[in-house]
Design an enzyme around this catalytic site. Sequence first.
Site, short mmCIF file in Angstrom:
data_model
loop_
_atom_site.label_atom_id
_atom_site.label_comp_id
_atom_site.label_asym_id
_atom_site.label_seq_id
_atom_site.Cartn_x
_atom_site.Cartn_y
_atom_site.Cartn_z
N CYS A 1 0.86 -1.18 0.00
CA CYS A 1 0.00 0.00 0.00
C CYS A 1 0.90 1.23 0.00
CB CYS A 1 -0.85 0.04 1.27
SG CYS A 1 -2.01 -1.34 1.39
N GLY B 1 -1.02 1.16 -5.02
CA GLY B 1 -2.30 0.50 -4.75
C GLY B 1 -3.42 1.16 -5.51
N ASN C 1 0.99 0.18 5.95
CA ASN C 1 1.44 -0.55 4.78
C ASN C 1 2.16 -1.78 5.30
OD1 ASN C 1 2.59 -1.41 2.33
ND2 ASN C 1 4.36 -0.05 2.59
N GLY C 2 1.70 -2.97 4.91
CA GLY C 2 2.37 -4.18 5.36
C GLY C 2 1.39 -5.30 5.60
N TYR D 1 10.93 -3.58 -7.82
CA TYR D 1 9.66 -3.39 -8.52
C TYR D 1 8.76 -2.27 -7.98
CZ TYR D 1 4.95 -4.21 -10.21
OH TYR D 1 3.70 -4.04 -10.73
N ASP E 1 11.07 -7.33 -14.60
CA ASP E 1 11.58 -7.18 -13.24
C ASP E 1 11.62 -8.51 -12.51
OD1 ASP E 1 8.77 -7.29 -11.90
OD2 ASP E 1 8.63 -5.70 -13.37
#
Length: 505
Positions: free
Chosen positions: A2, A28, A105-106, A269, A380
């Site tokens: 995110c 996201g 985020n995670g 990426y 990638d």
Amino acid sequence: MCGILGIIGSQNVTHDLYNGLMAIQHRGQDSAGIVTFDETFKLKKGIGLVKDVFLENNFENSSLNKLTGNMGLAHVRYSTIGTPDELNAQPFTVSYPFGLAMVHNGNLTNFVNLKDILYKENHRLVSSSCDLELILYVFASELEKIDLNNLNFEQLVEVVTKTQKRISGAYSTLTMIANNGLLAFTDPHGIRPMVMGEKIDDNGSISYAFASESTCFDYLGYKLIKDLAPGEIIYIERKEDKLFIHSNINKNDKNNKKEQYFCIFEYIYFAREDSIIHGLNVAKVRESIGKLLATRLKSEIANKNISPDIIIEVPSSAFYFAWGLSKALSIEYAKGFAKNNFIGRSFIKPTPAGRKNTIKQKLNPIKEIVRDKNILVVDDSLVRGNTSKHIISILKEAGAKEIYFVSAAPPIKHPCVYGIDMSTKTELLAATLDENQIAKLIGADKVYFQSIDQLINMCEMRLKVNCCYACFNGKYPTHVDDRIFADVSNERHLSQGNYEYECRK
Ligand code: SF4
């Protein structure tokens, strides 16, 4: 994965939150949300891209105008746990023991246990399937235990430390504490990114911002101050209209760097090429990773196993790898595809022909460039092989002779339990197949992966932080076991629900 952003200053922060969020839209596209604080929380979130959620075709009447306040949080979501619906969209808020609003985020790895514990001990029923709700409840329940009459930084450190002990996994979080300030904290291994910036206005007033990527700061005129250290807790306290910075990490403390396991996939990426992560520009790191690929390919060319005429990339994140490889091999780089930037995320079509058409709408080979050529195609990574297979097929239809498919990332053999969309081992091609088998499956004449040893060596020499390589080598920085793999994988399947999204790779 995110994108998060938080700002605290003296002016209304809403438009900066919106513009900053646009800059991290690539992190996201499932949902977007902004919450500001102006005596109460003002929250707007919804499904879709940032502009779809907030502008509703008309900037003048946009819901942004109803969000006011001089501190706020913003979020874009890519769901790996929890369905991509409004219920799981961030930010989340609670009204006890203070008004709290949070984004993250995670991925937590112990979310199943936590749900049970929160229910049994705190009678908290979790209403979403987003693990942020768990972090928020744990944090709020720890905050409830302290004397809140005079909230200070030492108390917050105690609360966050207890929270960090109860939640496992990878997370970067931002929390607004109503009437008090903005709090940032990361997991003890600093797996997910978070940077801090500062802006001084013409009138001398200062604002602070935290974001997943520094590219936000370029748009908003913030100066990048630092990347948060593993487990770091920073609190921007507002007191009598002045802002005070507190951190639990001493500037000169280098020891905590050893604790870091920063996700290497941010460099490979996720992050945008103009971002600076831990002091290094992402595009430059990608170019170096591309050059690494040359070692093996040089000997393949010398042994006449391959004879590439040109090097192209799978647009657009692989450009710098292809560019670096082209320089190292002295083989011409060419732009082999025209990309339609207006096609967003597309649903999987039920048939292979339908899937191929979708990819063709996004990426059309330039026949005059690829026809009759032996081509090194650089991407990638190669995760599930779906996209690679169709890319090779449309290149061959466009007249390409031989295709050598090159992955800038090493073979992905292990699932990621930290919030990256490769959480199920059975979907990872390289977990069971070697290069020749994968080449056969995706229709390439040859497939080459980056060497894990070379990548780690280069990163250890060039990067200023230790990295996580668990999806390549299975060495996870936190405790994982079969139960955790199963939980994360199950949640991923559930999160896809009836939505059959295009498998990215
Ligand atoms: Fe990143 Fe891979 Fe580690 Fe997941 S397992 S955090 S994708 S390096």
